[in-house]
Design an enzyme around this catalytic site. Sequence first.
Site, PDB file in Angstrom:
ATOM      1  N   GLY A 167      53.720  61.670  11.818  1.00 22.01           N
ATOM      2  CA  GLY A 167      53.740  60.209  11.907  1.00 22.01           C
ATOM      3  C   GLY A 167      54.416  59.593  10.695  1.00 22.01           C
ATOM      4  O   GLY A 167      55.184  58.627  10.819  1.00 22.01           O
ATOM      5  N   HIS A 173      70.847  71.020   2.417  1.00 15.12           N
ATOM      6  CA  HIS A 173      71.653  70.815   3.626  1.00 15.12           C
ATOM      7  C   HIS A 173      71.600  69.390   4.164  1.00 15.12           C
ATOM      8  O   HIS A 173      72.541  68.960   4.831  1.00 15.12           O
ATOM      9  CB  HIS A 173      71.173  71.761   4.739  1.00 15.12           C
ATOM     10  CG  HIS A 173      71.522  73.195   4.465  1.00 15.12           C
ATOM     11  ND1 HIS A 173      71.372  74.183   5.420  1.00 15.12           N
ATOM     12  CD2 HIS A 173      72.000  73.811   3.358  1.00 15.12           C
ATOM     13  CE1 HIS A 173      71.749  75.349   4.906  1.00 15.12           C
ATOM     14  NE2 HIS A 173      72.125  75.149   3.653  1.00 15.12           N
ATOM     15  N   ASN A 174      70.506  68.690   3.935  1.00 18.04           N
ATOM     16  CA  ASN A 174      70.321  67.379   4.581  1.00 18.04           C
ATOM     17  C   ASN A 174      70.309  66.206   3.612  1.00 18.04           C
ATOM     18  O   ASN A 174      70.199  65.059   4.048  1.00 18.04           O
ATOM     19  CB  ASN A 174      69.022  67.367   5.408  1.00 18.04           C
ATOM     20  CG  ASN A 174      68.874  68.591   6.284  1.00 18.04           C
ATOM     21  OD1 ASN A 174      67.953  69.391   6.102  1.00 18.04           O
ATOM     22  ND2 ASN A 174      69.793  68.772   7.216  1.00 18.04           N
ATOM     23  N   ARG A 220      78.154  66.450   8.095  1.00 21.01           N
ATOM     24  CA  ARG A 220      77.048  66.500   9.063  1.00 21.01           C
ATOM     25  C   ARG A 220      76.036  65.392   8.776  1.00 21.01           C
ATOM     26  O   ARG A 220      75.568  64.708   9.691  1.00 21.01           O
ATOM     27  CB  ARG A 220      76.380  67.876   9.017  1.00 21.01           C
ATOM     28  CG  ARG A 220      77.325  68.978   9.470  1.00 21.01           C
ATOM     29  CD  ARG A 220      76.792  70.351   9.189  1.00 21.01           C
ATOM     30  NE  ARG A 220      77.767  71.378   9.589  1.00 21.01           N
ATOM     31  CZ  ARG A 220      77.689  72.641   9.243  1.00 21.01           C
ATOM     32  NH1 ARG A 220      76.684  73.082   8.496  1.00 21.01           N
ATOM     33  NH2 ARG A 220      78.616  73.496   9.639  1.00 21.01           N
ATOM     34  N   ASP A 229      48.460  58.332   4.528  1.00 24.53           N
ATOM     35  CA  ASP A 229      47.283  57.782   5.201  1.00 24.53           C
ATOM     36  C   ASP A 229      46.071  58.584   4.714  1.00 24.53           C
ATOM     37  O   ASP A 229      46.162  59.378   3.761  1.00 24.53           O
ATOM     38  CB  ASP A 229      47.458  57.788   6.732  1.00 24.53           C
ATOM     39  CG  ASP A 229      47.350  59.178   7.349  1.00 24.53           C
ATOM     40  OD1 ASP A 229      47.270  60.182   6.595  1.00 24.53           O
ATOM     41  OD2 ASP A 229      47.348  59.285   8.590  1.00 24.53           O
ATOM     42  N   HIS A 230      44.931  58.411   5.389  1.00 18.25           N
ATOM     43  CA  HIS A 230      43.706  59.110   4.974  1.00 18.25           C
ATOM     44  C   HIS A 230      43.862  60.625   5.103  1.00 18.25           C
ATOM     45  O   HIS A 230      43.277  61.375   4.332  1.00 18.25           O
ATOM     46  CB  HIS A 230      42.517  58.622   5.802  1.00 18.25           C
ATOM     47  CG  HIS A 230      42.760  58.668   7.284  1.00 18.25           C
ATOM     48  ND1 HIS A 230      43.648  57.799   7.907  1.00 18.25           N
ATOM     49  CD2 HIS A 230      42.271  59.476   8.265  1.00 18.25           C
ATOM     50  CE1 HIS A 230      43.668  58.065   9.197  1.00 18.25           C
ATOM     51  NE2 HIS A 230      42.853  59.087   9.443  1.00 18.25           N
ATOM     52  N   GLY A 243      51.951  65.273   9.007  1.00 18.98           N
ATOM     53  CA  GLY A 243      53.270  64.968   8.431  1.00 18.98           C
ATOM     54  C   GLY A 243      54.212  64.315   9.424  1.00 18.98           C
ATOM     55  O   GLY A 243      55.234  63.745   9.034  1.00 18.98           O
ATOM     56  N   ARG A 293      80.451  71.255   3.524  1.00 20.09           N
ATOM     57  CA  ARG A 293      80.381  71.110   4.984  1.00 20.09           C
ATOM     58  C   ARG A 293      79.147  70.315   5.418  1.00 20.09           C
ATOM     59  O   ARG A 293      79.131  69.727   6.506  1.00 20.09           O
ATOM     60  CB  ARG A 293      80.385  72.482   5.669  1.00 20.09           C
ATOM     61  CG  ARG A 293      79.114  73.299   5.467  1.00 20.09           C
ATOM     62  CD  ARG A 293      79.253  74.703   6.031  1.00 20.09           C
ATOM     63  NE  ARG A 293      77.998  75.454   6.047  1.00 20.09           N
ATOM     64  CZ  ARG A 293      77.454  76.027   4.978  1.00 20.09           C
ATOM     65  NH1 ARG A 293      78.030  75.916   3.793  1.00 20.09           N
ATOM     66  NH2 ARG A 293      76.315  76.704   5.085  1.00 20.09           N
ATOM     67  N   CYS A 322      50.793  62.593   5.860  1.00 19.59           N
ATOM     68  CA  CYS A 322      49.727  62.210   6.777  1.00 19.59           C
ATOM     69  C   CYS A 322      49.090  63.531   7.191  1.00 19.59           C
ATOM     70  O   CYS A 322      49.375  64.569   6.571  1.00 19.59           O
ATOM     71  CB  CYS A 322      50.220  61.365   7.961  1.00 19.59           C
ATOM     72  SG  CYS A 322      51.362  62.173   9.086  1.00 19.59           S
TER      73      CYS A 322
END
Length: 150
Positions: free
Chosen positions: A75, A103-104, A141, A13-14, A73, A137, A70
């Site tokens: 939204g 990890h993710n 998750r 966004d702006h 960060g 592992r 944004c």
Amino acid sequence: MTNSGTVLAMASDHGGFEMKEFIKAKLIEEGYEIKDFGTNSTESVDYPDIIHPAAKAINDGEIERGIIFCGSGNGAQMTANSYPNVRAGLCWTVEQAKLIRQHNNANIISIPGRFVSLDEGLAMAEAFLNTDFEGGRHLKRVEKINQIIK
Ligand code: RB5
């Protein structure tokens, strides 16, 4: 060039526009191809209007990775994470940007345009792009993330 042919989605966004433009220029120099979903100025816009199309492209597998912005960060990240195949991580440090990959297995990084410097934002984007998922592992998750309780 090493990254030639790697397409990235970018959207802001702006509140994240200036940082998007800065990082986009650097990543193009590094050989990436950028699909820029906007916004295209500092004029006020609603972040979901800009982030939804970028998140959908990641969700549908059209583009593998995305970098969104944004002001905070938050939204941008919340919008992106409404898609089941999106894992968007909000990052404030390079260490966090590495961890959302390790990890993710994040496929989107959300960067707060109003709270980190342009150079910090670039370093986070590069860390996100250059870090692999560790699996092991962490895989089980990540697979549990969408297992909502009904
Ligand atoms: C826009 O003023 C601001 O609310 C937006 O950039 C973002 O921080 C929202 O989460």
